[in-house]
Design an enzyme around this catalytic site. Structure first.
Site, PDB file in Angstrom:
ATOM      1  N   LYS A   1       0.865  -1.189   0.000  1.00  0.00           N
ATOM      2  CA  LYS A   1       0.000   0.000   0.000  1.00  0.00           C
ATOM      3  C   LYS A   1       0.893   1.228   0.000  1.00  0.00           C
ATOM      4  O   LYS A   1       2.033   1.170   0.458  1.00  0.00           O
ATOM      5  CB  LYS A   1      -0.873   0.017   1.258  1.00  0.00           C
TER       6      LYS A   1
ATOM      7  N   ASP B   1      -7.002   4.391  -4.370  1.00  0.00           N
ATOM      8  CA  ASP B   1      -7.676   4.246  -3.066  1.00  0.00           C
ATOM      9  C   ASP B   1      -8.272   5.635  -2.820  1.00  0.00           C
ATOM     10  O   ASP B   1      -8.503   6.375  -3.793  1.00  0.00           O
ATOM     11  CB  ASP B   1      -6.667   3.816  -1.978  1.00  0.00           C
TER      12      ASP B   1
HETATM   13  P1  NDP Z   1     -12.884   8.016  -2.714  1.00  0.00           P
HETATM   14  O1  NDP Z   1     -11.803   8.999  -2.519  1.00  0.00           O
HETATM   15  O2  NDP Z   1     -13.432   7.788  -4.071  1.00  0.00           O
HETATM   16  O3  NDP Z   1     -14.111   8.346  -1.758  1.00  0.00           O
HETATM   17  C1  NDP Z   1     -13.939   8.413  -0.373  1.00  0.00           C
HETATM   18  C2  NDP Z   1     -15.260   8.788   0.282  1.00  0.00           C
HETATM   19  O4  NDP Z   1     -15.134   8.620   1.676  1.00  0.00           O
HETATM   20  C3  NDP Z   1     -15.656  10.239   0.036  1.00  0.00           C
HETATM   21  O5  NDP Z   1     -17.049  10.350   0.062  1.00  0.00           O
HETATM   22  C4  NDP Z   1     -15.004  10.909   1.246  1.00  0.00           C
HETATM   23  O6  NDP Z   1     -15.624  12.133   1.602  1.00  0.00           O
HETATM   24  C5  NDP Z   1     -15.206   9.890   2.325  1.00  0.00           C
HETATM   25  N1  NDP Z   1     -14.112  10.003   3.310  1.00  0.00           N
HETATM   26  C6  NDP Z   1     -12.793   9.799   3.062  1.00  0.00           C
HETATM   27  N2  NDP Z   1     -12.065  10.028   4.165  1.00  0.00           N
HETATM   28  C7  NDP Z   1     -12.933  10.377   5.113  1.00  0.00           C
HETATM   29  C8  NDP Z   1     -12.786  10.722   6.473  1.00  0.00           C
HETATM   30  N3  NDP Z   1     -11.577  10.753   7.075  1.00  0.00           N
HETATM   31  N4  NDP Z   1     -13.929  10.999   7.164  1.00  0.00           N
HETATM   32  C9  NDP Z   1     -15.144  10.965   6.563  1.00  0.00           C
HETATM   33  N5  NDP Z   1     -15.337  10.644   5.262  1.00  0.00           N
HETATM   34  C10 NDP Z   1     -14.252  10.350   4.560  1.00  0.00           C
HETATM   35  O7  NDP Z   1     -12.302   6.632  -2.108  1.00  0.00           O
HETATM   36  P2  NDP Z   1     -12.799   5.148  -2.355  1.00  0.00           P
HETATM   37  O8  NDP Z   1     -14.258   5.110  -2.584  1.00  0.00           O
HETATM   38  O9  NDP Z   1     -11.884   4.544  -3.355  1.00  0.00           O
HETATM   39  O10 NDP Z   1     -12.438   4.462  -0.962  1.00  0.00           O
HETATM   40  C11 NDP Z   1     -13.367   4.350   0.114  1.00  0.00           C
HETATM   41  C12 NDP Z   1     -12.936   3.240   1.058  1.00  0.00           C
HETATM   42  O11 NDP Z   1     -12.899   1.999   0.339  1.00  0.00           O
HETATM   43  C13 NDP Z   1     -11.554   3.390   1.671  1.00  0.00           C
HETATM   44  O12 NDP Z   1     -11.565   2.811   2.956  1.00  0.00           O
HETATM   45  C14 NDP Z   1     -10.672   2.533   0.763  1.00  0.00           C
HETATM   46  O13 NDP Z   1      -9.494   2.097   1.418  1.00  0.00           O
HETATM   47  C15 NDP Z   1     -11.626   1.389   0.493  1.00  0.00           C
HETATM   48  N6  NDP Z   1     -11.357   0.578  -0.696  1.00  0.00           N
HETATM   49  C16 NDP Z   1     -11.228   1.148  -1.939  1.00  0.00           C
HETATM   50  C17 NDP Z   1     -11.011   0.350  -3.037  1.00  0.00           C
HETATM   51  C18 NDP Z   1     -10.954   0.917  -4.427  1.00  0.00           C
HETATM   52  O14 NDP Z   1     -10.866   0.117  -5.363  1.00  0.00           O
HETATM   53  N7  NDP Z   1     -11.007   2.220  -4.626  1.00  0.00           N
HETATM   54  C19 NDP Z   1     -10.853  -1.114  -2.912  1.00  0.00           C
HETATM   55  C20 NDP Z   1     -11.085  -1.620  -1.570  1.00  0.00           C
HETATM   56  C21 NDP Z   1     -11.313  -0.781  -0.525  1.00  0.00           C
HETATM   57  P3  NDP Z   1     -14.861  13.550   1.320  1.00  0.00           P
HETATM   58  O15 NDP Z   1     -15.003  13.765  -0.167  1.00  0.00           O
HETATM   59  O16 NDP Z   1     -15.597  14.521   2.137  1.00  0.00           O
HETATM   60  O17 NDP Z   1     -13.433  13.354   1.749  1.00  0.00           O
HETATM   61  O1  2IT Z   2      -7.958  -1.502  -0.649  1.00  0.00           O
HETATM   62  C1  2IT Z   2      -7.893  -1.984  -1.792  1.00  0.00           C
HETATM   63  O2  2IT Z   2      -8.050  -3.199  -1.981  1.00  0.00           O
HETATM   64  C2  2IT Z   2      -7.657  -1.081  -2.917  1.00  0.00           C
HETATM   65  N1  2IT Z   2      -7.580   0.135  -2.713  1.00  0.00           N
HETATM   66  C3  2IT Z   2      -7.520  -1.623  -4.302  1.00  0.00           C
HETATM   67  C4  2IT Z   2      -6.122  -2.136  -4.543  1.00  0.00           C
HETATM   68  C5  2IT Z   2      -5.796  -2.534  -5.962  1.00  0.00           C
HETATM   69  O3  2IT Z   2      -4.611  -2.820  -6.180  1.00  0.00           O
HETATM   70  O4  2IT Z   2      -6.675  -2.574  -6.830  1.00  0.00           O
END
Ligand code: NDP
Ligand code: 2IT
Length: 449
Positions: free
Chosen positions: A129, A169
């Site tokens: 990561k 992420d």
């Molecule tokens: P994005 O940046 O696309 O969206 C994040 C969302 O979460 C936004 O709505 C943001 O609001 C909110 N958010 C982020 N940080 C905070 C915080 N500290 N407090 C409150 N709200 C928060 O990210 P993703 O959708 O990609 O990721 C969301 C989660 O999913 C994370 O935990 C990530 O690790 C996990 N994840 C992502 C994957 C991927 O493929 N993208 C795969 C597996 C897991 P704001 O705009 O106000 O910051």
């Molecule tokens: O938390 C996760 O699994 C991710 N942000 C996606 C990682 C990836 O390599 O697609």
């Protein structure tokens, strides 16, 4: 959370001592070790050769300076990280997070989770990561580009198709992956598609990668519901966040007949009993990079906006926390249980606090831990690597069918492992043990390295 096996106490003590102050990393390790007592009771050889101690120590941790010039001509300094946690099963694989809260401890917690998640997919990917404390919010495209170029100017020497393959992420989506890939290509003079995943469809990306984490979380949760003769059809659903994972969780839940009534960002949440308008949400969040407040303002007759409030106070059947770590507390879990929640699927990484997880387990709520429920994103990244390696590109239908099959098999592996260890329905134990056994077997085969 189960008490820690006495053989594992010194392992945790060591992790706490050597990684002082890294609370999120401590929390993630404590949770996994809580499940491993069951494994070493049954197979004591897994405690040999410092296997568990080695798993808790990243293979390599890289920290670097990221200088860049903002639109006013000021020099800005951020800190970049890449933690290459474990490569027993394949090249390091895992996302990059750009958020002001990112520290080494954040990246280590995420890298540790990633090792077990990636193992659970059954695919040839190790765990890593990275990220930065850079805050993309309010920055222009040009600033984001300059930041990404500077970030990759250091990172390029550590990554590669056979070495380490980052993706997105929080704060890192297709735009950022594009700038990072462009700079990697320029520095190395190689069109090495397999160095990053989450690319755009015209430059080496895979169909369904954008949708994969959200879709996969819904597939996993649907499999859990099926064990009780339930489905998404007609259910009230709350999805926190409104980023990549949340948007495609909402899309798939709606396709399966669910009614998503609330979503959020870090400023507040919107409640809309008639169901979230997904096209409008995408327009505001994906195209305009706007706020949930703007969504609510565009739907004055049906949507109510709650600045700062607790989204988990909204009564629902299915809760899908999809924003960030520790966003759902013990208090929130008790509220959800009181309001009749039947299933919780973690779209985010570690969004439920340990106390919240206990509340759900004790109440008999179906609980899908992130490292299983959100594995669809990284699994589809592995499909993207497969397509890049063979210079092929699959259709949306073929890729989505693979994703659905992978999520079903992750669900079944977790459920079967929980049964085998005398804890039927405990997906936390099932995910931790099944992931651990796969990595640990590979590490044993590779010797003390
Ligand atoms: P994005 O940046 O696309 O969206 C994040 C969302 O979460 C936004 O709505 C943001 O609001 C909110 N958010 C982020 N940080 C905070 C915080 N500290 N407090 C409150 N709200 C928060 O990210 P993703 O959708 O990609 O990721 C969301 C989660 O999913 C994370 O935990 C990530 O690790 C996990 N994840 C992502 C994957 C991927 O493929 N993208 C795969 C597996 C897991 P704001 O705009 O106000 O910051
Ligand atoms: O938390 C996760 O699994 C991710 N942000 C996606 C990682 C990836 O390599 O697609």
């Amino acid at each position: 959370m189960p008490p820690l096996d006495e053989k594992l106490e010194p392992v945790l003590d060591d992790v706490l001592r050597r990684n002082a102050g890294e609370d999120l990393f401590h929390q993630a390790v404590r949770e996994v070790l809580g499940s491993l007592g069951a494994v070493i009771a049954k197979h004591p050889d897994y405690a040999e050769a410092a296997l568990i101690e080695r798993l808790c120590e990243p293979e390599r941790q890289i920290i670097f300076r990221v200088p860049w010039v903002d639109d006013t001509g000021q020099v800005q300094i951020n800190r970049g990280f890449r933690v290459e946690f474990n490569s027993a099963l394949g090249p390091y694989k895992g996302g990059l997070r750009f958020h002001p809260s990112v520290t080494l401890g954040t990246v280590k917690f995420l890298g540790f989770e990633q090792v077990f998640k990636n193992a659970l997919t059954g695919m040839p990917i190790g765990g890593g990561k990275g990220g930065s404390d850079f805050n993309p919010r309010g920055r222009s495209d040009a600033e984001v580009m300059r930041f990404c170029q500077s970030f990759m100017t250091e990172l390029y020497r550590h990554v590669g198709e056979y070495t380490d393959v980052p993706a997105g992420d929080i704060g890192v989506g297709e735009r950022e992956i594009g700038y990072l890939f462009g700079q990697y290509k320029r520095i190395t003079n190689r069109y090495e598609s397999g160095v990053l995943t989450g690319k755009g469809l015209t430059w080496g990306g895979s169909q369904v990668r954008k949708e994969a984490t959200g879709y996969g979380a819904v597939y996993f949760t649907e499999e859990m519901l099926h064990t009780r003769g339930e489905s998404f059809d007609g259910k009230r659903i709350v999805v926190s966040g409104s980023g990549n994972v949340s948007i495609y969780t909402i899309e798939k839940a709606q396709q399966l007949g669910g009614r998503v009534i609330a979503c959020s960002d870090s400023d507040g949440f919107v409640l809309e009993e008639t169901g979230i308008d997904l096209a409008l949400l995408k327009e505001i969040k994906e195209r305009r990079r706007g706020r949930i407040l703007h969504y609510a303002e565009a739907r004055p007759s049906t949507a109510a906006y709650f600045s700062g409030g607790r989204i988990w106070d909204v009564a629902c059947d299915i809760a899908m926390p999809s924003a960030t770590q520790n966003e759902l507390t013990g208090r929130d879990a008790r509220e959800l249980v009181k309001n009749g929640v039947i299933a919780v699927g973690e779209g985010a990484n570690m969004p439920c606090t340990p106390e919240a997880v206990n509340v759900f387990m004790e109440a008999g709520v179906l609980f899908g831990p992130g490292k299983a429920a959100n594995a669809g994103g990284v699994a589809t990244s592995a499909l993207e690597m497969q397509q890049n390696a063979s210079r092929d590109s699959w259709t949306f239908e073929r890729t989505e069918a693979s994703l659905a099959e992978i999520m079903r098999s992750i669900h079944n592996r977790c459920a079967a492992t929980a049964d085998e260890y005398g804890a039927p329905g405990n997906y936390v134990l099932g995910a931790n043990v099944a992931g651990f056994v796969r990595v640990a077997d590979a590490m044993r085969a590779l010797g003390v390295v």
